[in-house]
Scaffold this motif. Structure first.
Motif, PDB file in Angstrom:
ATOM      1  N   GLN A  11      56.412  44.564  79.563  1.00  0.00           N
ATOM      2  CA  GLN A  11      56.452  45.241  79.505  1.00  0.00           C
ATOM      3  C   GLN A  11      57.570  45.576  79.147  1.00  0.00           C
ATOM      4  N   PRO A  12      56.729  46.796  77.439  1.00  0.00           N
ATOM      5  CA  PRO A  12      58.285  47.519  76.649  1.00  0.00           C
ATOM      6  C   PRO A  12      59.093  48.606  77.647  1.00  0.00           C
ATOM      7  N   THR A  13      58.972  48.797  78.842  1.00  0.00           N
ATOM      8  CA  THR A  13      59.659  49.106  79.378  1.00  0.00           C
ATOM      9  C   THR A  13      60.672  48.475  80.227  1.00  0.00           C
ATOM     10  N   ASP A  14      60.346  47.196  80.549  1.00  0.00           N
ATOM     11  CA  ASP A  14      61.226  46.402  81.749  1.00  0.00           C
ATOM     12  C   ASP A  14      62.798  45.667  80.770  1.00  0.00           C
ATOM     13  N   ALA A  15      63.350  45.600  81.720  1.00  0.00           N
ATOM     14  CA  ALA A  15      64.785  44.791  81.333  1.00  0.00           C
ATOM     15  C   ALA A  15      65.002  43.873  82.471  1.00  0.00           C
ATOM     16  N   ILE A  16      66.192  42.389  81.431  1.00  0.00           N
ATOM     17  CA  ILE A  16      65.748  41.452  82.519  1.00  0.00           C
ATOM     18  C   ILE A  16      67.728  41.453  82.891  1.00  0.00           C
ATOM     19  N   ILE A  17      68.342  41.267  84.135  1.00  0.00           N
ATOM     20  CA  ILE A  17      69.214  41.146  83.863  1.00  0.00           C
ATOM     21  C   ILE A  17      70.259  40.356  84.611  1.00  0.00           C
ATOM     22  N   ARG A  18      71.539  39.814  84.158  1.00  0.00           N
ATOM     23  CA  ARG A  18      72.302  38.648  85.219  1.00  0.00           C
ATOM     24  C   ARG A  18      72.745  39.140  85.728  1.00  0.00           C
ATOM     25  N   GLU A  21      60.455  50.321  74.891  1.00  0.00           N
ATOM     26  CA  GLU A  21      60.672  51.616  75.353  1.00  0.00           C
ATOM     27  C   GLU A  21      61.768  52.275  76.609  1.00  0.00           C
ATOM     28  N   VAL A  22      62.405  50.972  75.927  1.00  0.00           N
ATOM     29  CA  VAL A  22      63.882  51.327  77.789  1.00  0.00           C
ATOM     30  C   VAL A  22      64.888  52.187  76.259  1.00  0.00           C
ATOM     31  N   THR A  23      65.195  53.368  76.112  1.00  0.00           N
ATOM     32  CA  THR A  23      66.314  54.026  75.645  1.00  0.00           C
ATOM     33  C   THR A  23      67.571  54.338  76.346  1.00  0.00           C
ATOM     34  N   ASN A  24      67.568  54.003  77.396  1.00  0.00           N
ATOM     35  CA  ASN A  24      69.042  53.968  78.422  1.00  0.00           C
ATOM     36  C   ASN A  24      70.044  52.920  78.540  1.00  0.00           C
ATOM     37  N   VAL A  44      60.920  37.240  81.539  1.00  0.00           N
ATOM     38  CA  VAL A  44      60.784  37.277  80.913  1.00  0.00           C
ATOM     39  C   VAL A  44      59.809  39.270  80.745  1.00  0.00           C
ATOM     40  N   ILE A  45      60.271  39.557  79.161  1.00  0.00           N
ATOM     41  CA  ILE A  45      59.966  41.501  79.405  1.00  0.00           C
ATOM     42  C   ILE A  45      58.151  40.623  78.978  1.00  0.00           C
ATOM     43  N   LEU A  75      66.557  38.847  86.990  1.00  0.00           N
ATOM     44  CA  LEU A  75      65.673  39.392  87.790  1.00  0.00           C
ATOM     45  C   LEU A  75      65.336  40.726  85.979  1.00  0.00           C
ATOM     46  N   ALA A  76      64.053  40.659  86.419  1.00  0.00           N
ATOM     47  CA  ALA A  76      63.267  41.172  85.419  1.00  0.00           C
ATOM     48  C   ALA A  76      62.848  42.300  85.934  1.00  0.00           C
ATOM     49  N   VAL A  77      63.369  43.834  85.756  1.00  0.00           N
ATOM     50  CA  VAL A  77      63.530  45.169  86.271  1.00  0.00           C
ATOM     51  C   VAL A  77      62.295  46.064  85.939  1.00  0.00           C
ATOM     52  N   PRO A  78      61.580  46.512  86.491  1.00  0.00           N
ATOM     53  CA  PRO A  78      60.742  47.216  86.048  1.00  0.00           C
ATOM     54  C   PRO A  78      61.470  48.736  85.745  1.00  0.00           C
ATOM     55  N   TYR A  79      60.902  49.667  85.206  1.00  0.00           N
ATOM     56  CA  TYR A  79      60.724  51.033  84.785  1.00  0.00           C
ATOM     57  C   TYR A  79      62.098  50.877  84.682  1.00  0.00           C
ATOM     58  N   ALA A  80      62.833  50.507  83.793  1.00  0.00           N
ATOM     59  CA  ALA A  80      64.933  50.534  83.742  1.00  0.00           C
ATOM     60  C   ALA A  80      65.272  51.561  82.882  1.00  0.00           C
TER      61      ALA A  80
END
Length: 395
Positions: free
Chosen positions: A24-31, A72-75, A21-22, A136-141
């Motif tokens: 932190q606001p800077t995280d992303a989840i990928i399949r 907070e992920v913008t890219n 799960v997310i 996978l949860a990706v920190p500082y995505a």
């Protein structure tokens, strides 16, 4: 979701675990669509087991599709195709600004005295859930995830996670770049094989040493000269010098690390330590000399005077005995460390974006397996069975 987990020394299983799960606001989840099995994963399989906890999700070479992003992920946006570097770095600290992402001050593990956190790599490096999983949860995505184009197969890009930048840095640190220079690569596993390909692409003369005939044949087909270490025996360094005007190689990459053959006493020590309670084994592993140094000492012997030894293979012992008189007398330069993935990724992507597959990445994997085959793959990879050089799982 299904994930590959560590359950004990030489015990890998595929289990159902909670979806990430997310946090932190800077995280992303990928399949995850493709994820690799690395030689470094074998260190967790046995030598570094005191730093593992049953249920740890392993693996640090993933790529996939973005499913969800933090506020907070913008890219990144849902549907983007990305490769995830094995080191977790923020992109904003003093170290990251100087392209030392493997030393990121935000994710450093000061309680362990180690550098930046790594995906799926034990308490020593943050105990971050790894990428041999369906999600996978990706920190500082925003900083970490490397966006890649649609179209080519995953095999074109997945090695951006570790193999390519680790091999690339190894060649950069070796400091060879011309046809007049010779690079000796110790080990023809994934990193050594790819380092040889990168150096050959740059026009360098390359010699590769290994003990597995299938691996030597593979690098020879790319244009490298090869030496079978078992056949050369004690004359190994002399054989290298015979190929290099009697001097030795201008630079050597040690792509083997702590799993080198030829150190039976240390191998026995690793097994004994693995049976100790973690409270005893952990400080012992941090403070003792527990590495098999056969490949590294051979590199010191085979490099020319004034040459460079670039260490890409992972070592873990604090009191390993080194031949300091030889190193000083020969004026050997040493460079080493975990790959700073984002330091090299843009340069590598430019090469991968070419129509021609100049490094042969699309045929680099020798085995494409399902996630459920991971336990057998770990055992076979460690035993070097079935011509297994590089495994990728497709969850």
């Amino acid at each position: 979701m299904r994930a590959v987990t560590w359950q004990g020394p030489k015990q890998i299983s595929v289990d159902h675990v909670p979806d990430p799960v997310i946090n932190q606001p800077t995280d992303a989840i990928i399949r995850v669509t493709t994820t690799g099995l690395c030689g470094s994963d074998l260190h967790l399989y046995e030598p570094l087991s005191p730093f593992m906890t049953p249920g740890d999700i392993v693996g640090h070479e993933p790529m996939g599709i973005v499913e969800e992003v933090g506020s907070e992920v913008t890219n990144l946006r849902r549907g983007d195709r990305v490769v995830i570097p094995f080191n977790v770095s923020c992109g904003e600290c003093w170290m990251c600004e100087r392209d030392l992402q493997s030393q990121c001050e935000t994710t450093q593990n000061r309680d362990q005295g180690t550098g930046a956190s790594l995906l799926g790599y034990s308490k020593l490096y943050g105990q971050v859930p790894g990428g041999q999983a369906e999600y996978l949860a990706v920190p500082y995505a925003d900083y970490g995830a490397i966006k890649v184009p649609e179209g080519p197969s995953d095999d074109r890009f997945v090695f951006l996670s570790d193999v390519l930048p680790t091999a690339w840095q190894g060649v950069e640190y070796a400091g060879v770049s011309s046809p007049e220079q010779t690079l000796l690569v110790m080990g023809a596993g994934p990193i050594g094989d790819m380092a040889a390909r990168i150096a050959l692409h740059r026009g360098v003369q390359v010699i590769v040493a290994d003990r597995v005939p299938e691996r030597l044949s593979r690098v020879a087909s790319r244009g490298a000269e090869v030496i079978n270490i078992d056949e050369a025996g004690k004359d190994f360094a002399d054989e290298v010098r015979a190929l290099t005007h009697g001097r030795g190689a201008d630079a050597v990459i040690d792509a083997v690390g702590m799993e080198a053959h030829g150190s039976p006493f240390v191998e026995m020590t690793q097994k004994v330590v693995g049976m100790l309670p973690d409270a005893i084994a952990q400080p012992f592993m941090k403070k003792a000399g527990v590495d098999r140094l056969a490949a590294l000492t051979a590199a010191f012997d085979a490099v020319r005077r004034g040459g460079t030894v670039s260490i890409s293979g992972v070592y873990g012992g604090a009191l390993d005995p080194l031949p300091m008189m030889q190193l000083f007398d020969k004026q050997v330069q040493l460079r080493m460390g975990q790959a700073n993935v984002r330091r090299w990724s843009d340069d590598i992507v430019q090469l991968l974006d070419q129509d021609e597959d100049v490094l042969g990445v699309e045929s680099f994997a020798t085995h494409h397996l399902s996630l459920d085959e991971a336990p057998r793959a770990y055992a076979d990879f460690r035993a070097k069975k079935d011509g297994m050089i590089k495994v990728v799982f497709n969850p």
